[in-house]
Design a protein around this motif. Structure first.
Motif, PDB file in Angstrom:
ATOM      1  N   LEU A 142       0.827  -1.216   0.000  1.00  0.00           N
ATOM      2  CA  LEU A 142       0.000   0.000   0.000  1.00  0.00           C
ATOM      3  C   LEU A 142       0.860   1.264   0.000  1.00  0.00           C
ATOM      4  N   VAL A 143       1.934   1.253   0.771  1.00  0.00           N
ATOM      5  CA  VAL A 143       2.845   2.404   0.796  1.00  0.00           C
ATOM      6  C   VAL A 143       3.484   2.590  -0.579  1.00  0.00           C
ATOM      7  N   LEU A 144       3.956   1.488  -1.166  1.00  0.00           N
ATOM      8  CA  LEU A 144       4.580   1.568  -2.486  1.00  0.00           C
ATOM      9  C   LEU A 144       3.594   2.044  -3.548  1.00  0.00           C
ATOM     10  N   VAL A 145       2.364   1.557  -3.483  1.00  0.00           N
ATOM     11  CA  VAL A 145       1.346   2.010  -4.439  1.00  0.00           C
ATOM     12  C   VAL A 145       1.123   3.513  -4.282  1.00  0.00           C
ATOM     13  N   GLY A 146       1.046   3.988  -3.048  1.00  0.00           N
ATOM     14  CA  GLY A 146       0.896   5.423  -2.820  1.00  0.00           C
ATOM     15  C   GLY A 146       2.057   6.221  -3.391  1.00  0.00           C
ATOM     16  N   LEU A 147       3.277   5.736  -3.180  1.00  0.00           N
ATOM     17  CA  LEU A 147       4.457   6.402  -3.750  1.00  0.00           C
ATOM     18  C   LEU A 147       4.436   6.342  -5.273  1.00  0.00           C
ATOM     19  N   HIS A 148       4.006   5.215  -5.820  1.00  0.00           N
ATOM     20  CA  HIS A 148       3.913   5.051  -7.267  1.00  0.00           C
ATOM     21  C   HIS A 148       2.926   6.058  -7.861  1.00  0.00           C
ATOM     22  N   VAL A 149       1.757   6.155  -7.278  1.00  0.00           N
ATOM     23  CA  VAL A 149       0.748   7.105  -7.767  1.00  0.00           C
ATOM     24  C   VAL A 149       1.271   8.530  -7.625  1.00  0.00           C
ATOM     25  N   GLY A 150       1.914   8.826  -6.502  1.00  0.00           N
ATOM     26  CA  GLY A 150       2.504  10.151  -6.323  1.00  0.00           C
ATOM     27  C   GLY A 150       3.564  10.450  -7.379  1.00  0.00           C
ATOM     28  N   GLY A 151       4.398   9.478  -7.682  1.00  0.00           N
ATOM     29  CA  GLY A 151       5.421   9.659  -8.713  1.00  0.00           C
ATOM     30  C   GLY A 151       4.824   9.868 -10.088  1.00  0.00           C
ATOM     31  N   VAL A 152       3.762   9.129 -10.392  1.00  0.00           N
ATOM     32  CA  VAL A 152       3.072   9.283 -11.678  1.00  0.00           C
ATOM     33  C   VAL A 152       2.474  10.690 -11.783  1.00  0.00           C
ATOM     34  N   LEU A 153       1.828  11.139 -10.726  1.00  0.00           N
ATOM     35  CA  LEU A 153       1.240  12.484 -10.740  1.00  0.00           C
ATOM     36  C   LEU A 153       2.320  13.555 -10.860  1.00  0.00           C
ATOM     37  N   TRP A 154       3.423  13.373 -10.130  1.00  0.00           N
ATOM     38  CA  TRP A 154       4.521  14.340 -10.196  1.00  0.00           C
ATOM     39  C   TRP A 154       5.097  14.395 -11.606  1.00  0.00           C
ATOM     40  N   ALA A 155       5.402  13.223 -12.190  1.00  0.00           N
ATOM     41  CA  ALA A 155       5.973  13.189 -13.540  1.00  0.00           C
ATOM     42  C   ALA A 155       4.980  13.747 -14.563  1.00  0.00           C
ATOM     43  N   SER A 156       3.700  13.484 -14.379  1.00  0.00           N
ATOM     44  CA  SER A 156       2.690  14.034 -15.284  1.00  0.00           C
ATOM     45  C   SER A 156       2.718  15.557 -15.237  1.00  0.00           C
ATOM     46  N   PHE A 157       2.802  16.102 -14.041  1.00  0.00           N
ATOM     47  CA  PHE A 157       2.856  17.554 -13.860  1.00  0.00           C
ATOM     48  C   PHE A 157       4.157  18.131 -14.447  1.00  0.00           C
ATOM     49  N   ARG A 158       5.280  17.530 -14.088  1.00  0.00           N
ATOM     50  CA  ARG A 158       6.585  18.049 -14.513  1.00  0.00           C
ATOM     51  C   ARG A 158       6.773  18.018 -16.024  1.00  0.00           C
ATOM     52  N   HIS A 159       6.247  16.964 -16.683  1.00  0.00           N
ATOM     53  CA  HIS A 159       6.494  16.798 -18.113  1.00  0.00           C
ATOM     54  C   HIS A 159       5.264  17.102 -18.965  1.00  0.00           C
ATOM     55  N   HIS A 160       4.242  17.636 -18.335  1.00  0.00           N
ATOM     56  CA  HIS A 160       3.041  18.093 -19.039  1.00  0.00           C
ATOM     57  C   HIS A 160       2.416  17.005 -19.905  1.00  0.00           C
ATOM     58  N   GLU A 161       2.237  15.825 -19.306  1.00  0.00           N
ATOM     59  CA  GLU A 161       1.525  14.769 -20.018  1.00  0.00           C
ATOM     60  C   GLU A 161       0.799  13.897 -19.011  1.00  0.00           C
ATOM     61  N   ASN A 162      -0.325  13.381 -19.426  1.00  0.00           N
ATOM     62  CA  ASN A 162      -1.173  12.583 -18.562  1.00  0.00           C
ATOM     63  C   ASN A 162      -0.720  11.123 -18.638  1.00  0.00           C
ATOM     64  N   LEU A 163       0.062  10.698 -17.650  1.00  0.00           N
ATOM     65  CA  LEU A 163       0.587   9.332 -17.660  1.00  0.00           C
ATOM     66  C   LEU A 163      -0.483   8.297 -17.355  1.00  0.00           C
ATOM     67  N   ILE A 164      -1.522   8.692 -16.643  1.00  0.00           N
ATOM     68  CA  ILE A 164      -2.621   7.756 -16.395  1.00  0.00           C
ATOM     69  C   ILE A 164      -3.338   7.465 -17.709  1.00  0.00           C
ATOM     70  N   ARG A 165      -3.608   8.494 -18.494  1.00  0.00           N
ATOM     71  CA  ARG A 165      -4.212   8.288 -19.815  1.00  0.00           C
ATOM     72  C   ARG A 165      -3.301   7.431 -20.691  1.00  0.00           C
ATOM     73  N   ALA A 166      -1.996   7.656 -20.614  1.00  0.00           N
ATOM     74  CA  ALA A 166      -1.049   6.862 -21.411  1.00  0.00           C
ATOM     75  C   ALA A 166      -1.121   5.386 -21.052  1.00  0.00           C
ATOM     76  N   MET A 167      -1.388   5.069 -19.773  1.00  0.00           N
ATOM     77  CA  MET A 167      -1.495   3.663 -19.375  1.00  0.00           C
ATOM     78  C   MET A 167      -2.848   3.080 -19.788  1.00  0.00           C
ATOM     79  N   VAL A 168      -3.756   3.903 -20.224  1.00  0.00           N
ATOM     80  CA  VAL A 168      -5.036   3.427 -20.772  1.00  0.00           C
ATOM     81  C   VAL A 168      -4.936   3.295 -22.291  1.00  0.00           C
ATOM     82  N   THR A 169      -4.408   4.321 -22.945  1.00  0.00           N
ATOM     83  CA  THR A 169      -4.357   4.337 -24.410  1.00  0.00           C
ATOM     84  C   THR A 169      -3.106   3.684 -24.979  1.00  0.00           C
ATOM     85  N   GLY A 170      -2.035   3.652 -24.184  1.00  0.00           N
ATOM     86  CA  GLY A 170      -0.762   3.133 -24.660  1.00  0.00           C
ATOM     87  C   GLY A 170       0.084   4.177 -25.361  1.00  0.00           C
ATOM     88  N   ARG A 171      -0.430   5.395 -25.485  1.00  0.00           N
ATOM     89  CA  ARG A 171       0.258   6.433 -26.261  1.00  0.00           C
ATOM     90  C   ARG A 171       0.746   7.566 -25.358  1.00  0.00           C
TER      91      ARG A 171
END
Length: 178
Positions: free
Chosen positions: A139-168
């Motif tokens: 659970l802790v790792l999942v929380g860190l993972h989600v936090g990292g995904v949100l941070w990287a999405s913000f920093r690089h201006h792309e929706n990484l959650i959408r990318a894991m749905v669409t593959g693009r």
């Protein structure tokens, strides 16, 4: 905006199926033992398939693409701290380390859960404690993972959650790590 395919269908189905298995296992806990067991067996089967796909799969799915040395991970984390980290088309070094940590923890979680069903460990408080500790760590790792995904999405201006749905993801630009 130009995009490129990064995550293949197997990686995406694996990812969201594992999320579903973990949510079901966590919610069922001690109350719905059969459902909890099947969610754990599903997670174990998914992880076994992912381990194989990590060797023979598409380029961005392969462990050789994203599993980096501890030194490379530490260097990347320093770059994050200074706001100078490069955008990675696939997993960045920190993301790769998180995948390894999650897979190792989930393998231990599945193994300890299965051992609790065997004669040797049936009712073992020690094994129950190990299983519960690994569940909390997951659970802790999942929380860190989600936090990292949100941070990287913000920093690089792309929706990484959408990318894991669409593959693009956004097509590579100058300075990106392929």
């Amino acid at each position: 905006m130009a995009t490129t395919r990064v995550w293949d269908i197997f990686v995406r189905v694996f990812h969201w199926s594992l999320v579903a298995s973990l949510v079901v296992a966590w919610l069922s806990g001690d109350d719905w033992k059969t459902l909890h067991l099947w969610a754990g067996y599903s997670a174990a089967a998914l992880i076994a398939m992912r381990l194989v796909w990590g060797v023979i799969g598409t380029p961005h799915a392969r462990f050789s693409q994203f599993v980096k040395s501890p030194l490379a991970v530490a260097s990347y984390l320093k770059e994050i701290a200074t706001g100078r980290e490069a955008r990675h088309l696939g997993h960045n070094p920190a993301g790769g380390a998180m995948i390894v940590a999650l897979l190792a923890t989930l393998i231990g979680l599945c193994l300890s859960g299965w051992l609790l069903t065997t004669d040797a460990f049936w009712g073992s408080e020690m094994m129950e404690d190990i299983h519960e500790t690994l569940a909390n760590l997951a659970l802790v790792l999942v929380g860190l993972h989600v936090g990292g995904v949100l941070w990287a999405s913000f920093r690089h201006h792309e929706n990484l959650i959408r990318a894991m749905v669409t593959g693009r993801k956004r097509a590579p630009e100058t300075g990106d790590v392929l």
